[in-house]
Design a protein around this motif. Structure first.
Motif, short mmCIF file in Angstrom:
data_model
loop_
_atom_site.label_atom_id
_atom_site.label_comp_id
_atom_site.label_asym_id
_atom_site.label_seq_id
_atom_site.Cartn_x
_atom_site.Cartn_y
_atom_site.Cartn_z
N UNK A 166 -38.24 -201.68 -40.92
CA UNK A 166 -38.42 -200.40 -39.96
C UNK A 166 -37.75 -199.33 -40.60
N UNK A 167 -36.91 -199.32 -41.51
CA UNK A 167 -36.10 -198.29 -42.05
C UNK A 167 -36.55 -197.67 -43.14
N UNK A 168 -37.74 -197.81 -43.82
CA UNK A 168 -38.25 -197.36 -45.18
C UNK A 168 -39.84 -197.37 -44.92
N UNK A 169 -40.13 -196.19 -45.36
CA UNK A 169 -41.61 -195.96 -45.50
C UNK A 169 -42.04 -194.70 -46.35
N UNK A 170 -42.71 -194.89 -47.60
CA UNK A 170 -43.03 -193.82 -48.20
C UNK A 170 -44.57 -193.63 -48.76
N UNK A 171 -44.94 -192.67 -48.66
CA UNK A 171 -46.60 -192.52 -49.21
C UNK A 171 -46.74 -191.65 -50.33
N UNK A 172 -47.73 -192.15 -51.03
CA UNK A 172 -48.29 -191.58 -52.33
C UNK A 172 -49.57 -191.35 -52.35
N UNK A 173 -50.21 -190.17 -52.88
CA UNK A 173 -51.49 -189.80 -52.78
C UNK A 173 -51.98 -189.83 -54.38
N UNK A 174 -53.09 -190.74 -54.37
CA UNK A 174 -53.93 -190.97 -55.69
C UNK A 174 -55.11 -191.44 -55.59
N UNK A 175 -55.54 -192.17 -56.73
CA UNK A 175 -56.99 -192.87 -56.78
C UNK A 175 -56.50 -194.34 -56.73
N UNK A 176 -57.60 -195.05 -55.82
CA UNK A 176 -57.57 -196.44 -55.69
C UNK A 176 -58.97 -196.80 -56.12
N UNK A 177 -59.10 -197.21 -57.25
CA UNK A 177 -60.41 -197.57 -57.91
C UNK A 177 -60.52 -198.98 -58.10
N UNK A 178 -61.76 -199.54 -57.97
CA UNK A 178 -62.38 -201.11 -57.99
C UNK A 178 -63.41 -201.00 -58.99
N UNK A 179 -63.38 -202.19 -59.75
CA UNK A 179 -64.44 -202.05 -60.79
C UNK A 179 -65.74 -202.83 -60.40
N UNK A 180 -65.63 -203.48 -58.85
CA UNK A 180 -66.75 -203.88 -58.25
C UNK A 180 -67.52 -203.21 -56.98
N UNK A 201 -58.95 -203.97 -58.76
CA UNK A 201 -58.59 -202.71 -58.12
C UNK A 201 -57.25 -202.22 -58.65
N UNK A 202 -57.08 -200.87 -58.87
CA UNK A 202 -56.00 -200.29 -59.08
C UNK A 202 -55.67 -198.87 -58.55
N UNK A 203 -54.32 -198.59 -58.25
CA UNK A 203 -54.10 -197.23 -57.75
C UNK A 203 -53.08 -196.62 -58.67
N UNK A 204 -53.50 -195.32 -58.83
CA UNK A 204 -52.95 -194.66 -60.04
C UNK A 204 -52.90 -193.17 -59.52
N UNK A 205 -51.54 -192.64 -59.78
CA UNK A 205 -51.19 -191.26 -59.08
C UNK A 205 -52.22 -190.19 -59.69
N UNK A 206 -52.52 -190.27 -60.96
CA UNK A 206 -53.51 -189.31 -61.39
C UNK A 206 -54.60 -190.15 -62.25
N UNK A 207 -55.73 -189.47 -62.60
CA UNK A 207 -56.76 -190.17 -63.24
C UNK A 207 -56.30 -190.89 -64.69
N UNK A 208 -55.30 -190.17 -65.07
CA UNK A 208 -54.81 -190.74 -66.52
C UNK A 208 -53.52 -191.41 -66.54
N UNK A 209 -52.85 -191.66 -65.31
CA UNK A 209 -51.45 -192.28 -65.47
C UNK A 209 -51.80 -193.86 -65.18
N UNK A 210 -50.76 -194.60 -65.79
CA UNK A 210 -50.94 -196.10 -65.57
C UNK A 210 -50.94 -196.51 -64.03
N UNK A 211 -51.37 -197.59 -63.86
CA UNK A 211 -51.31 -198.12 -62.30
C UNK A 211 -49.80 -198.49 -61.85
N UNK A 212 -49.56 -198.00 -60.54
CA UNK A 212 -48.40 -198.47 -59.81
C UNK A 212 -48.61 -199.54 -58.95
N UNK A 213 -49.79 -200.30 -58.77
CA UNK A 213 -50.41 -201.15 -58.11
C UNK A 213 -51.75 -201.83 -58.22
N UNK A 214 -51.97 -202.97 -58.48
CA UNK A 214 -53.29 -203.42 -58.71
C UNK A 214 -53.38 -204.57 -57.67
#
Length: 109
Positions: A95-109, A32-45
């Motif tokens: 407890x002092x830091x939280x950030x959220x990002x919206x994007x696509x989380x896609x898995x191959x299976x 699985x991978x999380x990307x900001x846009x459909x064409x950007x590299x992943x920031x989380x796998x």
């Protein structure tokens, strides 16, 4: 370089992962991978109870399950949104830091 535990006071915004970064933890590729846009590299796998994120140039390996991962003090949750095509990626470092990002989380299976 791979770090299991890492945090910095200035923030923990995820950076783009390269294929070489991903291969250090997932030699056959991540499920699985999380990307900001459909064409950007992943920031989380993720796959098989393990995840990878890059913070300030350091790779951080996290343990977890389907959509929640941690490597103390960092936690990452992938949450569904009202839009079927988008998910929220929420990263926190204690407890002092939280950030959220919206994007696509896609898995191959």
């Amino acid at each position: 370089r791979l770090s299991r535990f890492w945090v910095r006071r200035v923030g923990v915004d995820p950076e783009f992962l390269t294929q070489a970064d991903i291969a250090q933890v997932f030699p056959d590729g991540a499920a699985c991978s999380f990307t900001y846009t459909e064409t950007s590299p992943p920031v989380f796998v993720s796959g098989n109870g393990t995840a990878l994120v890059k913070i300030s140039g350091d790779l951080v390996q996290l343990d977890g399950g389907e959509d929640s991962f941690a490597a103390d003090p960092i936690t990452i949750d992938v949450r569904n949104t009202e839009d079927d095509g988008l998910q929220d990626f929420v990263i926190s470092a204690g407890p002092d830091y939280e950030a959220g990002f919206r994007g696509q989380y896609a898995c191959t299976n």
